[in-house]
Design an enzyme around this catalytic site. Structure first.
Site, mmCIF file in Angstrom:
data_model
loop_
_atom_site.group_PDB
_atom_site.id
_atom_site.type_symbol
_atom_site.label_atom_id
_atom_site.label_comp_id
_atom_site.label_asym_id
_atom_site.label_seq_id
_atom_site.Cartn_x
_atom_site.Cartn_y
_atom_site.Cartn_z
ATOM 1 N N GLY A 133 53.157 -65.972 66.740
ATOM 2 C CA GLY A 133 53.672 -67.116 67.377
ATOM 3 C C GLY A 133 55.073 -67.872 66.588
ATOM 4 N N LEU A 139 61.199 -74.249 64.543
ATOM 5 C CA LEU A 139 60.719 -74.777 63.531
ATOM 6 C C LEU A 139 60.411 -73.792 62.262
ATOM 7 C CD1 LEU A 139 58.736 -78.399 63.786
ATOM 8 C CD2 LEU A 139 61.302 -78.046 63.385
ATOM 9 N N ASP A 166 43.512 -74.799 51.780
ATOM 10 C CA ASP A 166 44.811 -74.426 51.525
ATOM 11 C C ASP A 166 45.815 -75.347 50.985
ATOM 12 O OD1 ASP A 166 46.710 -72.229 51.471
ATOM 13 O OD2 ASP A 166 47.334 -72.264 53.459
ATOM 14 N N LYS A 177 52.503 -75.768 67.825
ATOM 15 C CA LYS A 177 52.239 -74.468 67.470
ATOM 16 C C LYS A 177 51.797 -73.364 68.667
ATOM 17 C CE LYS A 177 50.698 -75.631 62.795
ATOM 18 N NZ LYS A 177 49.763 -75.159 61.920
#
Length: 685
Positions: A49, A42, A166, A67
């Site tokens: 990574g 994605l 964030d 992830k």
């Protein structure tokens, strides 16, 4: 296909059965932790990574996001910080994933020197990608809707002493099925403690979206997240990136942000955005509740005048109220109190159910000529509802289904394909056997909706690339493509005589087409946000449309003008349907309820409450006795139309229900879902 997990692999996709990556030679892992099948990349995390789209085989191949943390420079400060943030994100998701607008943590583990975090997949685009695709800034109304959707999420995390740190468009995803926003990426989040308040920390956040106290001092508060929300709204309103402005002039832009607007805002929203963007934290909003109070209309705690609709109580004339009027008044006052001051979600859910039941009883005891359903109570006994078959053939979400008039064929649309070449498929199925008949490849954007004409000859699809495709249902050949909309087509309807096609789009318009020739007859305007559902009455005279602007419009189809607007909903309208006798309209909404309306008068008949999340789809049975509803809560509910009572709940899908429809004989129900499946249910009386 099997995906290589080497974060530096230039071409990670490999054919099934391979033991080593054909591109980089790395040994291939078919299942992470013997559970998760990685499908494709994605995003790349810049040397630390990658993020992968995956399937959870323990949950019927439900989509999930993995992830990966695989830092290149072992033992460095950067690697240690990355590992700290990665573990922190897993911890935050574990704490906060109970909220429906925050991804759920599914797993956190280490394998072959890499850390992996597995979380719920949110099927949609982030707000930055949405802005880029629509190629125009958001309107003030759209921004207000975004604020009202996200502020309760921020309140939820702040109440649990977590600061996201964030907030920006890339970290907000709009779900494709119902438009609800989800907040993602808690890797920068921090527990809000006394130590954080009093000690400078690491500067984490995104320049332009993070306030001065966060970038300069490493300190973060609830007000810091609210600055990020304000900067996000500014970006969506103007199309101008706060990061670019920060690069050019630091924080000077927040003092003159209005100069970037194309059109002035209303006074209320202008005040809110300005206060969100205050450079000085002391002048900024301190909590999500403060922002909500300024956004919510200022209304006194008083009973509305007779005949006026409210967002929570079905409309009833004062002259028709029974002696228990005082009880209804208490319900209205209680609803207003909750809207202003708030209670827990679970308390509110129980209150809504009690409120709806009592209101329904009050109205049911007071027959009115404005209510065509009252006095027709019919007890429905379904002795058996069985899951006949589950159809698996789509690789991604099944977005829409339709049944042919002879009851023999199911058409379904989905987003299926492979990296590089995306094949958007329409599948045709035999409803009796559950076997696939054929597949139509559209080579266009997502196939959002399919519909079959009443004469059974034509299949029509609405697509994400703003096109409409007409197909010969018998031969499977494409007849023509209709163009005219400027944004995604999400809803279609065909007149009973199979001559007229109606389409609704994210360009806020409805178009009327000659189905035989493909000629565009008329464009209907009036909605101020996406049109996501249209329905035609059985006599072909009335058109109903539901929009994300929270309204339903009733149109004279032949003459193309609006008869009235129904505005009793507190949230966006996701779906509308008209009963077989043409008298009743059902609407589903993000407020988790279904409303039944008298089409002739525009009055609300009753509200059906019971779903625990957004109602995404509604459908009447052809015999006019049952209403089916599907929801983001992964359930389907069947309702007695005459009484408003819930008959039963069907819970077999593992993700959002995207569509429900009945067979012509009312004995079969078909449902589709974001879990990539179609289910066929048999209803037996």
């Amino acid at each position: 296909m099997i995906c290589c997990l080497n974060p530096d692999c230039p071409n990670p996709l490999n054919p099934n059965g391979k033991k080593f990556c054909q591109s980089c030679g790395t040994p291939l892992v078919s299942l992470l932790r013997n559970r998760f099948r990685v499908i494709r990349v994605l995003s790349d995390e810049g040397g630390f990574g990658r993020t992968y789209l995956s399937e959870d085989i323990d949950k019927l191949n439900e989509r999930c996001v993995i992830k990966q943390l695989a830092p290149k420079f072992q033992g460095t400060w950067s690697q240690k910080k990355a590992m700290e943030l990665f573990a922190q994100e897993a911890q935050r998701l574990q704490e906060l994933g109970e909220h429906p607008q925050i991804p759920t943590l599914l797993a956190y583990f280490e394998q072959e020197g890499c850390l992996y975090l597995v979380q719920q997949f949110i099927n949609g685009d982030n707000l930055l990608k949405e802005l880029q695709q629509r190629k125009k800034p958001h309107t003030a109304r759209e921004i207000q809707a975004i604020l009202l959707d996200l502020l309760p999420v921020l309140k939820f995390i702040h109440d649990r002493n977590v600061i996201h740190r964030d907030i920006k468009p890339e970290n907000i995803i709009r779900h494709k099925s119902d438009g609800r926003l989800s907040l993602i990426d808690f890797g920068s989040s921090k527990q809000f403690t006394a130590r954080v308040q009093n000690k400078s920390g690491t500067s984490i956040g995104s320049h332009g979206y993070s306030p001065l106290e966060q970038i300069r001092d490493g300190k973060a508060f609830a007000a810091s997240d609210l600055f990020g929300l304000g900067a996000t709204c500014f970006h969506l309103l103007t199309g101008t990136s706060p990061f670019q402005l920060w690069m050019e002039c630091g924080y000077a832009w927040v003092s003159n942000w209005r100069q970037y607007l194309r059109t002035p805002l209303n006074a209320e929203l202008d005040w809110v955005i300005d206060k969100l963007l205050k450079k000085d934290i002391q002048l900024r909003y301190q909590s999500a509740d403060e922002v909500l109070r300024d956004l919510m209309p200022k209304q006194p705690l008083a009973l509305p005048p007779a005949g006026k609709s409210t967002a929570t109580i079905p409309v009833t004339k004062a002259s028709n109220l029974p002696k228990s009027y005082g009880l209804l008044r208490i319900l209205v006052l209680g609803s207003a109190f909750i809207m202003l001051f708030g209670f827990s979600e679970s308390w509110y859910k129980h209150f809504r159910r009690i409120q709806t039941t009592l209101s329904s009883r009050l109205i049911h005891n007071s027959p009115s000529k404005n209510n065509p359903i009252l006095g027709q109570a019919l007890k429905i006994n379904l002795s058996k509802v069985s899951l006949f078959k589950t159809l698996q053939g789509h690789e991604n979400s099944v977005l829409s289904i339709a049944i042919s008039p002879d009851g023999k064929t199911i058409a379904s649309s989905g987003d299926d394909g492979y990296e590089g070449l995306r094949l958007r498929k329409i599948q045709l199925w035999n409803i009796a056997t559950g076997t696939q008949i054929s597949s139509l490849n559209t080579y266009s954007g997502h196939v959002n909706v399919v519909i079959i004409s009443p004469d059974g000859k034509t299949l029509v699809s609405g697509n994400d690339d703003s096109s409409i495709k007409i197909w010969n249902l018998v031969t499977g050949r494409q007849i023509r493509t209709l163009t005219g909309h400027s944004d995604s087509v999400h809803t279609l309807a065909i007149s009973p005589d199979s001559q007229t096609l109606i389409s609704g789009s994210d360009d806020n318009t409805i178009k009327i087409w000659d189905l035989a020739t493909g000629e565009q007859i008329k464009t209907l305007t009036g909605h101020t946000f996406w049109v996501r559902s249209v329905a035609i009455s059985p006599d072909g005279v009335i058109l109903a449309s539901g929009s994300f602007d929270k309204t339903i419009k009733i149109w004279n189809l032949a003459k193309g003008y609006s008869i009235r607007t129904l505005a009793g909903n507190s949230q966006t309208i996701t779906n509308v349907a008209i009963s077989p006798d043409g008298k009743t309209l059902a609407s589903g909404s993000r407020d988790r309820t279904i409303k039944l309306w008298n089409i002739a008068t525009g009055r609300e008949i009753r509200t059906l409450a019971g779903h625990d999340n957004t109602v995404t789809t509604v459908a009447f049975s052809p015999d006019g006795q049952i209403l089916a509803s599907g929801s983001r809560d992964r359930t389907i509910k069947l309702w007695n139309i005459a009484t408003g009572e819930e008959i039963l709940t069907l819970a077999a899908h593992t993700n959002t229900i995207t569509s429900v429809t009945f067979s012509p004989d009312s004995k079969t129900l078909v449902s589709s879902s974001d879990d990539n499946t179609i289910k066929i249910w048999r209803l037996v009386e």
